[in-house]
Structure formats: C-alpha cells, structure tokens
Design a protein around this motif. Structure first.
Motif, mmCIF file in Angstrom:
data_model
loop_
_atom_site.group_PDB
_atom_site.id
_atom_site.type_symbol
_atom_site.label_atom_id
_atom_site.label_comp_id
_atom_site.label_asym_id
_atom_site.label_seq_id
_atom_site.Cartn_x
_atom_site.Cartn_y
_atom_site.Cartn_z
ATOM 1 N N THR A 193 0.842 -1.191 0.000
ATOM 2 C CA THR A 193 0.000 0.000 0.000
ATOM 3 C C THR A 193 0.872 1.233 0.000
ATOM 4 O OG1 THR A 193 -1.733 1.217 1.165
ATOM 5 C CG2 THR A 193 -0.162 -0.002 2.525
ATOM 6 N N THR A 194 0.412 2.251 -0.701
ATOM 7 C CA THR A 194 1.075 3.548 -0.659
ATOM 8 C C THR A 194 0.233 4.528 0.136
ATOM 9 O OG1 THR A 194 -0.009 4.334 -2.680
ATOM 10 C CG2 THR A 194 2.078 3.143 -2.933
ATOM 11 N N ASN A 242 -2.718 5.307 -6.082
ATOM 12 C CA ASN A 242 -2.188 4.209 -6.887
ATOM 13 C C ASN A 242 -2.568 2.832 -6.357
ATOM 14 O OD1 ASN A 242 -0.883 5.685 -8.916
ATOM 15 N ND2 ASN A 242 0.965 5.949 -7.680
ATOM 16 N N ASP A 243 -3.133 2.769 -5.162
ATOM 17 C CA ASP A 243 -3.415 1.474 -4.559
ATOM 18 C C ASP A 243 -4.413 0.652 -5.370
ATOM 19 O OD1 ASP A 243 -1.651 2.067 -2.575
ATOM 20 O OD2 ASP A 243 -3.103 2.112 -0.948
#
Length: 249
Positions: free
Chosen positions: A65-66, A70-71
């Motif tokens: 995860t970020t 973007n996830d």
C-alpha cells in the motif's frame, strides 16, 4: 507447502508475515519495485515484471500500500495478473469497518476488496483492526502541541505479529472469501491509550478529548472499527510499548 509471493513484504506488516510464512515452511518471494537481496523485481503500477514474479506461484498475499490513489490500479494489475498466472489463492489484507466508515482511504480498500471478489481467482479477504504502531503515530504526530488530543471513541489495536500469524494460517487453507475479522485483545478508549502512551513516553501533557464533526468520526464513534466477540490478537498496547521507544514530549 506453497510458493508464496508477498507484495509489501518489506513493510510494517510484510516483514513479520514473510518471517512467519518461512517459519511455516513456505517458499516465499517478496515483490519489490527495485529488486534486491531476497526480493523479486516487479512494479504493480506499470505491470513491469509482475508476470515473471508470479511464475509457479501458488498463493499471493497482497499487503502493499502507498496509502494513495495508486493502490487501486496496483491491485487491479495484480489481480488481473494472478488470473492469467492461474494463482490458486489470493489473500488480501483490509481494515475492519471499511464498508461502514466513509473515510477516503477506506473507500480505496473497499474497492480493492471488490476487485478480489470479482476476480476468478479464489480469494480470502482478511480485515484487521488498526495496528499498535498506528495508535502510537497518532500521539507522536502531535509533536510540540501543549496538550495531547484523544478522540472520543474506542479502538482495538492489534499487533502486526498477530496479524502475520493469521495470514500464515490462511495461506495454508483453502480460500475463504471473507474471513472472520480480527482485532486486538482489548477495546479501549483513545484517552486510555493516550495515557498509556504518555506514561511510557514520560510525557506530562494533559490529555484533552476531541470530537470531530462528520460521518467518518461518527462511524468510528459508533464502534464500526471494532470486532465484537472473542479477540484474535494476544499482545496488548502495553506489550507493544515495552518493546518500542516512543518519542518523549
């Protein structure tokens, strides 16, 4: 034993999960954008290297995860690649209450759950309560404020080692769809946790209650972030504090 690919394997939950999986006898690959020692290269955003990383993999544990936009595209890339690679089991970590608490990050986690549910790949979604380290960061992030704020709701923090143990159990099982949610051993008020942290950190700042208007706060205050019934986790917040060094202030 299975060949397992772990995304996010160098993160807070990923590291103890990789250790637990290897201790259980599984062959573990850790996905990394840059590659390196004990990792395989692959970029979930662009898709580069993912097909090769999935070669001969039986189970994928998706922990990457970020915390940002973007996830969901990254999860879409992974889920699609798992289907093409005939992966036998996709395990996805999520958070208790994502379907009841309208927090923006939770909305993303719910989208990722949906991607797994709509995929032809057999899947297990495991929702866990917040980690002990998350609770600690909430208090340390208040930095030089003259008081410590504690929201007027309860939490049920869980140790990452306990979550890693459950993920390892799931890897050794057939896909469950939605696994039973897991939470830590204690449901405690944020004020109580703030006091425990202050005691460990040597902080003498007063602790003030905090209420925030809006549906997100209301959802948490209603207990949608908690797991009723028997807890899965065993380590308390005090156990966590004994082995970590919070910032005094």
């Amino acid at each position: 034993m299975a060949t397992v690919l772990v995304t996010g394997g160098t993160g807070t939950l990923g590291m103890p999960t990789v250790i637990a999986l290897r201790a259980a006898g599984h062959s573990v690959r850790v996905l990394s954008r840059r590659g390196g020692v004990d990792t395989v290269p692959g970029d979930l955003v662009t898709g580069a290297g993912i097909a090769k990383a999935l070669a001969d993999v039986h189970v994928v544990v998706h922990l990457a995860t970020t915390g940002g936009k973007n996830d969901v595209p990254a999860a879409h890339t992974l889920v699609s690649a798992c289907a093409r690679a005939d992966v036998q089991h996709l395990v996805v970590i999520s958070i208790v209450g994502v379907d009841e608490i309208p927090f923006s990050y939770y909305r993303l986690k719910l989208e990722i759950e949906s991607l797994a549910e709509l995929s032809p790949v057999p899947h297990t979604i495991l929702r866990a309560t917040q980690f002990h380290s998350f609770v600690e960061r909430f208090f340390t992030a208040q930095g030089l404020l003259p008081v410590r704020f504690a929201p007027s709701f309860s939490l049920q923090p869980i140790a990452v080692d306990d979550v890693a143990t459950r993920l390892t159990e799931i890897v050794g099982m057939d896909a469950l769809g939605r696994a039973a949610d897991i939470g830590g051993p204690e449901q405690r008020t944020a004020h109580d946790l703030a006091q425990a942290w202050s005691n460990a950190a040597g902080s003498t700042r007063p602790i003030w209650p905090l209420r925030i208007p809006g549906r997100t706060f209301s959802g948490i205050a209603a207990g949608h972030n908690l797991v009723p019934g028997e807890p899965y986790g065993t380590a308390t917040f005090e156990d966590y504090l004994e082995t970590h060094h919070p910032l005094a202030g």
